[in-house]
Design a protein around this motif. Sequence first.
Motif, PDB file in Angstrom:
ATOM      1  N   VAL A  21      24.495  27.699   8.100  1.00  0.00           N
ATOM      2  CA  VAL A  21      24.201  26.456   8.819  1.00  0.00           C
ATOM      3  C   VAL A  21      23.157  26.727   9.891  1.00  0.00           C
ATOM      4  O   VAL A  21      22.191  25.985  10.051  1.00  0.00           O
ATOM      5  N   SER A  22      23.352  27.837  10.602  1.00  0.00           N
ATOM      6  CA  SER A  22      22.399  28.202  11.635  1.00  0.00           C
ATOM      7  C   SER A  22      20.999  28.331  11.045  1.00  0.00           C
ATOM      8  O   SER A  22      20.022  27.854  11.619  1.00  0.00           O
ATOM      9  N   ARG A  23      20.924  28.943   9.895  1.00  0.00           N
ATOM     10  CA  ARG A  23      19.618  29.103   9.246  1.00  0.00           C
ATOM     11  C   ARG A  23      19.008  27.755   8.928  1.00  0.00           C
ATOM     12  O   ARG A  23      17.807  27.542   9.099  1.00  0.00           O
ATOM     13  N   VAL A  24      19.822  26.837   8.456  1.00  0.00           N
ATOM     14  CA  VAL A  24      19.295  25.508   8.133  1.00  0.00           C
ATOM     15  C   VAL A  24      18.782  24.838   9.405  1.00  0.00           C
ATOM     16  O   VAL A  24      17.696  24.270   9.437  1.00  0.00           O
ATOM     17  N   VAL A  25      19.572  24.947  10.477  1.00  0.00           N
ATOM     18  CA  VAL A  25      19.173  24.307  11.718  1.00  0.00           C
ATOM     19  C   VAL A  25      17.829  24.833  12.181  1.00  0.00           C
ATOM     20  O   VAL A  25      16.962  24.079  12.627  1.00  0.00           O
ATOM     21  N   ARG A  26      17.646  26.143  12.081  1.00  0.00           N
ATOM     22  CA  ARG A  26      16.410  26.734  12.579  1.00  0.00           C
ATOM     23  C   ARG A  26      15.286  26.690  11.558  1.00  0.00           C
ATOM     24  O   ARG A  26      14.205  27.225  11.782  1.00  0.00           O
ATOM     25  N   GLY A  27      15.569  26.125  10.395  1.00  0.00           N
ATOM     26  CA  GLY A  27      14.509  25.961   9.400  1.00  0.00           C
ATOM     27  C   GLY A  27      14.103  27.253   8.715  1.00  0.00           C
ATOM     28  O   GLY A  27      12.950  27.405   8.320  1.00  0.00           O
ATOM     29  N   SER A  28      15.035  28.178   8.602  1.00  0.00           N
ATOM     30  CA  SER A  28      14.715  29.417   7.893  1.00  0.00           C
ATOM     31  C   SER A  28      14.402  29.106   6.427  1.00  0.00           C
ATOM     32  O   SER A  28      14.977  28.195   5.838  1.00  0.00           O
ATOM     33  N   ASP A  29      13.499  29.873   5.844  1.00  0.00           N
ATOM     34  CA  ASP A  29      13.100  29.553   4.472  1.00  0.00           C
ATOM     35  C   ASP A  29      13.992  30.235   3.433  1.00  0.00           C
ATOM     36  O   ASP A  29      13.869  29.988   2.247  1.00  0.00           O
ATOM     37  N   SER A  30      14.878  31.096   3.902  1.00  0.00           N
ATOM     38  CA  SER A  30      15.690  31.809   2.911  1.00  0.00           C
ATOM     39  C   SER A  30      17.023  31.100   2.658  1.00  0.00           C
ATOM     40  O   SER A  30      18.085  31.705   2.706  1.00  0.00           O
ATOM     41  N   VAL A  31      16.930  29.797   2.461  1.00  0.00           N
ATOM     42  CA  VAL A  31      18.110  29.022   2.078  1.00  0.00           C
ATOM     43  C   VAL A  31      17.718  28.206   0.855  1.00  0.00           C
ATOM     44  O   VAL A  31      16.649  27.591   0.821  1.00  0.00           O
ATOM     45  N   ARG A  32      18.566  28.236  -0.130  1.00  0.00           N
ATOM     46  CA  ARG A  32      18.257  27.481  -1.340  1.00  0.00           C
ATOM     47  C   ARG A  32      18.219  25.995  -1.046  1.00  0.00           C
ATOM     48  O   ARG A  32      19.089  25.492  -0.321  1.00  0.00           O
ATOM     49  N   PRO A  33      17.221  25.294  -1.587  1.00  0.00           N
ATOM     50  CA  PRO A  33      17.081  23.863  -1.283  1.00  0.00           C
ATOM     51  C   PRO A  33      18.376  23.084  -1.456  1.00  0.00           C
ATOM     52  O   PRO A  33      18.713  22.244  -0.618  1.00  0.00           O
ATOM     53  N   GLU A  34      19.106  23.373  -2.517  1.00  0.00           N
ATOM     54  CA  GLU A  34      20.313  22.568  -2.747  1.00  0.00           C
ATOM     55  C   GLU A  34      21.387  22.885  -1.704  1.00  0.00           C
ATOM     56  O   GLU A  34      22.121  22.000  -1.263  1.00  0.00           O
ATOM     57  N   THR A  35      21.456  24.142  -1.264  1.00  0.00           N
ATOM     58  CA  THR A  35      22.388  24.493  -0.190  1.00  0.00           C
ATOM     59  C   THR A  35      21.972  23.775   1.095  1.00  0.00           C
ATOM     60  O   THR A  35      22.792  23.207   1.811  1.00  0.00           O
ATOM     61  N   ARG A  36      20.667  23.809   1.352  1.00  0.00           N
ATOM     62  CA  ARG A  36      20.135  23.191   2.559  1.00  0.00           C
ATOM     63  C   ARG A  36      20.512  21.702   2.602  1.00  0.00           C
ATOM     64  O   ARG A  36      20.971  21.190   3.607  1.00  0.00           O
ATOM     65  N   ASP A  37      20.333  21.035   1.466  1.00  0.00           N
ATOM     66  CA  ASP A  37      20.641  19.608   1.430  1.00  0.00           C
ATOM     67  C   ASP A  37      22.122  19.364   1.674  1.00  0.00           C
ATOM     68  O   ASP A  37      22.504  18.424   2.382  1.00  0.00           O
ATOM     69  N   SER A  49      30.769  21.709  16.122  1.00  0.00           N
ATOM     70  CA  SER A  49      30.078  22.997  16.214  1.00  0.00           C
ATOM     71  C   SER A  49      29.553  23.420  14.850  1.00  0.00           C
ATOM     72  O   SER A  49      29.877  22.825  13.820  1.00  0.00           O
ATOM     73  N   LEU A  50      28.771  24.473  14.865  1.00  0.00           N
ATOM     74  CA  LEU A  50      28.268  25.043  13.623  1.00  0.00           C
ATOM     75  C   LEU A  50      29.398  25.306  12.639  1.00  0.00           C
ATOM     76  O   LEU A  50      29.290  25.014  11.451  1.00  0.00           O
ATOM     77  N   ALA A  51      30.499  25.853  13.169  1.00  0.00           N
ATOM     78  CA  ALA A  51      31.614  26.222  12.299  1.00  0.00           C
ATOM     79  C   ALA A  51      32.186  24.991  11.597  1.00  0.00           C
ATOM     80  O   ALA A  51      32.553  25.047  10.417  1.00  0.00           O
ATOM     81  N   ASP A  52      32.255  23.873  12.311  1.00  0.00           N
ATOM     82  CA  ASP A  52      32.770  22.643  11.694  1.00  0.00           C
ATOM     83  C   ASP A  52      31.889  22.226  10.531  1.00  0.00           C
ATOM     84  O   ASP A  52      32.370  21.847   9.466  1.00  0.00           O
ATOM     85  N   VAL A  53      30.593  22.279  10.752  1.00  0.00           N
ATOM     86  CA  VAL A  53      29.652  21.922   9.702  1.00  0.00           C
ATOM     87  C   VAL A  53      29.808  22.895   8.533  1.00  0.00           C
ATOM     88  O   VAL A  53      29.815  22.500   7.368  1.00  0.00           O
ATOM     89  N   ALA A  54      29.937  24.169   8.868  1.00  0.00           N
ATOM     90  CA  ALA A  54      30.077  25.195   7.832  1.00  0.00           C
ATOM     91  C   ALA A  54      31.299  24.909   6.965  1.00  0.00           C
ATOM     92  O   ALA A  54      31.214  24.932   5.731  1.00  0.00           O
ATOM     93  N   ASP A  55      32.415  24.591   7.592  1.00  0.00           N
ATOM     94  CA  ASP A  55      33.625  24.258   6.845  1.00  0.00           C
ATOM     95  C   ASP A  55      33.387  23.073   5.920  1.00  0.00           C
ATOM     96  O   ASP A  55      33.720  23.118   4.736  1.00  0.00           O
ATOM     97  N   ALA A  56      32.804  22.046   6.499  1.00  0.00           N
ATOM     98  CA  ALA A  56      32.597  20.815   5.726  1.00  0.00           C
ATOM     99  C   ALA A  56      31.684  21.049   4.538  1.00  0.00           C
ATOM    100  O   ALA A  56      31.868  20.474   3.463  1.00  0.00           O
ATOM    101  N   ALA A  57      30.683  21.924   4.727  1.00  0.00           N
ATOM    102  CA  ALA A  57      29.716  22.145   3.654  1.00  0.00           C
ATOM    103  C   ALA A  57      30.158  23.267   2.713  1.00  0.00           C
ATOM    104  O   ALA A  57      29.526  23.505   1.689  1.00  0.00           O
ATOM    105  N   GLY A  58      31.210  23.968   3.108  1.00  0.00           N
ATOM    106  CA  GLY A  58      31.679  25.069   2.265  1.00  0.00           C
ATOM    107  C   GLY A  58      30.765  26.280   2.298  1.00  0.00           C
ATOM    108  O   GLY A  58      30.603  26.977   1.300  1.00  0.00           O
ATOM    109  N   VAL A  59      30.102  26.487   3.428  1.00  0.00           N
ATOM    110  CA  VAL A  59      29.257  27.679   3.564  1.00  0.00           C
ATOM    111  C   VAL A  59      29.635  28.392   4.861  1.00  0.00           C
ATOM    112  O   VAL A  59      30.558  27.974   5.548  1.00  0.00           O
ATOM    113  N   SER A  60      28.925  29.441   5.183  1.00  0.00           N
ATOM    114  CA  SER A  60      29.233  30.157   6.413  1.00  0.00           C
ATOM    115  C   SER A  60      28.440  29.564   7.583  1.00  0.00           C
ATOM    116  O   SER A  60      27.439  28.867   7.385  1.00  0.00           O
TER     117      SER A  60
END
Lengths: 338, 338
Positions: B25-41, B10-21
């Motif tokens: 993750v949801s923003r990255v999935v939907r391609g929101s532009d307000s995520v820093r490139p390095e966070t996105r990667d 789930s999103l939460a699992d990914v969030a844990d693994a990446a150390g973000v909320s």
Amino acid sequence: MARSQSQTVSLADVADAAGVSAQTVSRVVRGSDSVRPETRDKVRAAMDDLGYRPSFAGRSLKAGRYSSIGLVMLNITDTGNMLRLEGITSAAAAEDHAITLMEMAPGETLSLTEASRRMSALPVDGMIFNLNRMVPDFREFKPLPGLDTVIITMLEHPTCSTVDNDQMGCSEMIVSHLLEHGHANVHFISGPELSISGAQREEGYYEALASRGIPAPEVLRGDWTADSGYEAGARLAADPTCTAIYASNDAMAYGVAVAMHDAGKRIPEDVSLVGVDDSLGLFVPHNGLTTVRFDNRQVGLWAFRKVTGTHDMPRGRQHVLIPGTLVKRGTVAAPPSR
Amino acid sequence: MARSQSQTVSLADVADAAGVSAQTVSRVVRGSDSVRPETRDKVRAAMDDLGYRPSFAGRSLKAGRYSSIGLVMLNITDTGNMLRLEGITSAAAAEDHAITLMEMAPGETLSLTEASRRMSALPVDGMIFNLNRMVPDFREFKPLPGLDTVIITMLEHPTCSTVDNDQMGCSEMIVSHLLEHGHANVHFISGPELSISGAQREEGYYEALASRGIPAPEVLRGDWTADSGYEAGARLAADPTCTAIYASNDAMAYGVAVAMHDAGKRIPEDVSLVGVDDSLGLFVPHNGLTTVRFDNRQVGLWAFRKVTGTHDMPRGRQHVLIPGTLVKRGTVAAPPSR
DNA sequence: TCAGAAAATGTTATCGCTAACATGAACATG
DNA sequence: CATGTTCATGTTAGCGATAACATTTTCTGA
């Protein structure tokens, strides 16, 4: 006194209206027996009154399943595909499953990986790919974990189960049938080069002849259309050694028959002819075309059962070829005596 | 280093693994532009690593939409149905919608109300019924509130939008075409009695003749098959007043042609012949069968656009008939001079 | 250098449903 | 009449994603 309700009605709304808890409504919806009849009736009345319909999203979010199978088709417009589709949908109906259909637009780059990724965003518990063309990443493709995948194709796949008509066996049946009537050789009219089934019929044809030590005459290339069959037929009519023709589909066989008629050759007295598909209703010489009928419905059925694991399907990867049936009609006879 | 992960991620699992909320993750999935490139990667890497796939259930529960249209078919195995299906699926692909297919098993009592109820439990925002047979509750049927419904049928419906091929117009085109060639009358071979399209073609035929004050000759009843066409053709060959035949589908027209050939009559010199469907590849007399081609893809396309309200479709209920095209080939000529 | 704006990220609540558990009512038994 | 047992119903929590709002970080300009 049903209210017209444009908003969606949830369990909670029904619960409020009936003066019970949402859980009780849920029990009524699912037909649990631990609800007092009078409560059940009250809830049912409230459901009807509000026009309640269960939410697929809520239910499957909780359940973790969708009871639906994804089907990817490259193109639909083809009798065989249609029958497979029907086999799948009727099997699905029997198992109370839905089918989510996705078409890979002809323009797109065909990729199993991409198709599978897109399908995985839809409500499916597994997927079936109906391939009738080559796709570039066939061998590399890995099914997504947790999404059982069955591919309808003649080729074996390293990880996915596969099923299709037995094209090689079809050619063996036809060649054998013609040779048994005393023909010394069999001429073949192929399908278009990119067709997998065409390629397999051709391979089966070569193998059937080779296994009997008969050198294969030059193969004529067709494209499934009656016109291409006519063209090939016209050339074969001019070849006095040609007494038996295996056209790799019925439409081309039809074209051959017309060409033979135009060239003054009789079927089956002068030339024997066999097609594949059993797709022709009525055939020019009244006796009908000898052909092979495939059981595409069965192919679809098998794919569905395999992907859902119903009907005691064995667990692991399988490669299954469903044999066709030789339908003997009036276009095969002994060769003319010289 | 992708872990093999049998549980869903789930999103939460990914969030844990990446150390973000989870929201990030949801923003990255939907391609929101307000995520820093390095966070996105970082998030993308975690998604790939865990094999994350968005959950259809979770997403659509929140969204309140499914981006999917339900399609109910009575039977699939028919060229016209198949083309409509293709029209629908390709339109759906273009609008990023999925199609949920349900087949009404032939054995069941066919009821729009029941089909609609069952379909409403599936992930659909609207539905299309493809009717090619009469259903008992056609007029009484009321679409479920909130689920736009389009019916593919020739008959107008009190509340649902409807679309189909223009069968009456087809008959008018054919009769007019034959009369213009100088024929005094046109003989008609009907389809099976239960077929709606057959009935409409027949009605259009009568109307076309009546509007010109021509008395209609006795109609021969067929059943769509080439065999029934052959039978009708044999009877018409014996009728010296018959110079123009309108067979209500191509298969029967084919049967007529074979019957005429057997009776020693030439087409079009002795008898003109028109079919409907444009389903024959090659036709016995080489010049090809004059026929009407329907645009079933367009019918499917229209139904989809209407049900989704895309392409600036007008809001309210509509009844649309898509005209066919008269394909002039070689089976129509002036009647023989007496 | 620091207030204030802008950008990036986090928190909370919710969509509709149902499993698991909790509670209460009705009933049987000694 | 106390106690345990069954049956009917209610409460809580959570499935996965995201809008709305809250908070933190970064950047801008005087």
